[in-house]
Motif scaffolding. Sequence first.
Motif, PDB file in Angstrom:
ATOM      1  N   THR A  80      11.715   7.336 114.365  1.00 43.27           N
ATOM      2  CA  THR A  80      12.809   7.857 115.175  1.00 43.27           C
ATOM      3  C   THR A  80      12.406   7.844 116.640  1.00 43.27           C
ATOM      4  N   SER A  81      13.362   8.029 117.525  1.00 41.50           N
ATOM      5  CA  SER A  81      13.109   7.902 118.969  1.00 41.50           C
ATOM      6  C   SER A  81      12.813   9.261 119.597  1.00 41.50           C
ATOM      7  N   GLY A  82      12.020   9.225 120.694  1.00 46.35           N
ATOM      8  CA  GLY A  82      11.667  10.442 121.415  1.00 46.35           C
ATOM      9  C   GLY A  82      12.270  10.474 122.800  1.00 46.35           C
ATOM     10  N   ASN A  83      11.870  11.452 123.590  1.00 43.33           N
ATOM     11  CA  ASN A  83      12.465  11.604 124.920  1.00 43.33           C
ATOM     12  C   ASN A  83      12.014  10.519 125.887  1.00 43.33           C
ATOM     13  N   HIS A  84      10.911   9.818 125.600  1.00 45.72           N
ATOM     14  CA  HIS A  84      10.498   8.705 126.456  1.00 45.72           C
ATOM     15  C   HIS A  84      11.216   7.409 126.095  1.00 45.72           C
ATOM     16  N   PRO A 130      16.480  11.986 116.023  1.00 46.60           N
ATOM     17  CA  PRO A 130      15.960  11.537 117.316  1.00 46.60           C
ATOM     18  C   PRO A 130      15.918  12.693 118.303  1.00 46.60           C
ATOM     19  N   TYR A 131      15.264  12.475 119.428  1.00 48.04           N
ATOM     20  CA  TYR A 131      15.279  13.500 120.473  1.00 48.04           C
ATOM     21  C   TYR A 131      16.716  13.793 120.856  1.00 48.04           C
ATOM     22  N   VAL A 184      11.568  15.496 107.061  1.00 46.98           N
ATOM     23  CA  VAL A 184      12.357  15.371 108.292  1.00 46.98           C
ATOM     24  C   VAL A 184      11.431  14.983 109.434  1.00 46.98           C
ATOM     25  N   LEU A 185      11.823  13.952 110.170  1.00 46.77           N
ATOM     26  CA  LEU A 185      11.133  13.576 111.406  1.00 46.77           C
ATOM     27  C   LEU A 185      11.952  14.128 112.563  1.00 46.77           C
ATOM     28  N   ALA A 186      11.303  14.819 113.490  1.00 41.17           N
ATOM     29  CA  ALA A 186      12.025  15.388 114.629  1.00 41.17           C
ATOM     30  C   ALA A 186      11.145  15.382 115.866  1.00 41.17           C
ATOM     31  N   HIS A 187      11.768  15.099 116.997  1.00 38.51           N
ATOM     32  CA  HIS A 187      11.051  15.081 118.275  1.00 38.51           C
ATOM     33  C   HIS A 187      11.552  16.261 119.085  1.00 38.51           C
ATOM     34  N   ALA A 188      10.741  17.324 119.155  1.00 34.76           N
ATOM     35  CA  ALA A 188      11.199  18.563 119.785  1.00 34.76           C
ATOM     36  C   ALA A 188       9.996  19.430 120.125  1.00 34.76           C
ATOM     37  N   PHE A 189      10.241  20.468 120.927  1.00 35.01           N
ATOM     38  CA  PHE A 189       9.209  21.439 121.282  1.00 35.01           C
ATOM     39  C   PHE A 189       9.482  22.708 120.478  1.00 35.01           C
ATOM     40  N   VAL A 190       8.671  22.917 119.446  1.00 31.87           N
ATOM     41  CA  VAL A 190       8.868  24.058 118.552  1.00 31.87           C
ATOM     42  C   VAL A 190       7.995  25.226 119.012  1.00 31.87           C
ATOM     43  N   GLY A 224       7.146  15.494 116.517  1.00 35.69           N
ATOM     44  CA  GLY A 224       6.613  14.734 117.634  1.00 35.69           C
ATOM     45  C   GLY A 224       6.958  15.417 118.933  1.00 35.69           C
ATOM     46  N   HIS A 225       6.225  15.124 119.971  1.00 36.65           N
ATOM     47  CA  HIS A 225       6.411  15.521 121.365  1.00 36.65           C
ATOM     48  C   HIS A 225       5.134  16.102 121.945  1.00 36.65           C
ATOM     49  N   LEU A 226       4.489  17.062 121.265  1.00 37.13           N
ATOM     50  CA  LEU A 226       3.246  17.622 121.786  1.00 37.13           C
ATOM     51  C   LEU A 226       2.084  16.719 121.386  1.00 37.13           C
TER      52      LEU A 226
END
Length: 391
Positions: A80-84, A130-131, A184-190, A224-226
């Motif tokens: 999946t896609s991230g913020n970049h 995605p993000y 679940v794949l997720a791009h976030a700040f938890v 993802g993200h950190l």
Amino acid sequence: MRVLHTSDWHVGRTFHGRDLLADQETALGGLADVVAEERVDVVAVAGDLYDRAVPSGEAVQTCVRVLNRIREAGAQIVLTSGNHDSAARVGAFAEFAAAGGLHLRTRISRLQEPVLLDDEHGPVACYGIPYLEPDPARQVLREHTDVPGAGEVAERGHTAVLTEAMNRVRADLARRPAETRSVVLAHAFVTGGEVGESERTIAVGGVEQVPGSVFSGVDYAALGHLHGPQRLAEHLRYAGSPLAYSFAEAAQRKSVWLVDLDASGLAEVRRRELPVPRRLAAVRGTLQELLTAPEHAAVQDCYLSVVLTDEVRPLEPMRRLQERFPHAVHLEWQPASGRDGVALHYADAVRGRDDRTVAAGFVADCRGSQPSETEQRLLDEALHEVAEVTG
């Protein structure tokens, strides 16, 4: 089923101006070795495949080679896609790629549609979120309410859109056979995650953090993200980046998570470290000490951050350092006297001083030594000319 959880590849990123593509391909190529050795069924990439929304051709080709190696090693890939990333670019030709075992999940409107895989215990549903940039994601979710579990998304912010996304995921999962396991794949700040220095902030549309409880009801959430590997709960983890992207990450052991699912759900999660193409290190001392001291031989092949403590700023210090340390990339000057660390306020520094004293002090602060007699004479002549012009 065995899942390898990775994220934040940032292919195409540079490190203090140094191209990292060769290092990235070495580290990411190690994923294929892990897939083969551990008999991994699925590689889950939780966003930030690239470092830029429009990656270079070389970055794209590096990604293609890495993904091909992973497929040849025997694993399916869910990404999946991230913020970049540019979600549209990463997700291009998704339907065609799926036929080859590369499943691209980048469309917000279809985040509740899983990649369905099977093992001896039945189906495993892999959902890619995605993000979600709050306002655009909120609009897309509002335009697609004809799916099970869809809500209004009345509130704004990261938590609201991610909660709605997970509601749709849980609604879809509830319609599937009882033996279906879920990832679940997720791009976030938890909330609870430890932030480093190399992540780009996602504080858009309010508070960027979302509570871990958002991800309840699934067997494993691959975050993802950190950039540091982290365990927030047994089923809720960050894999972190495969390479260190700041000197603050020098002590991190870059790795991936190996996630085993059995008939009842999450069975075990293990950590597997990745190869380190080039270590990061930091040294401190005078230029002469660093160039001659034998104890520094151990870091000659590292990416190096250097703090010089000479009282007078040396000439061409980086060029001279790179004669011994070819991968020195970052340099600071901090005289042992601590002069550079004193916070000076201009008004306080010049109060009660004449122009001659201020000019001499400026030279001393910049160079680390007072003007010579010849230099002072030139300063006096310049100040005299200014005084004549200004009257």
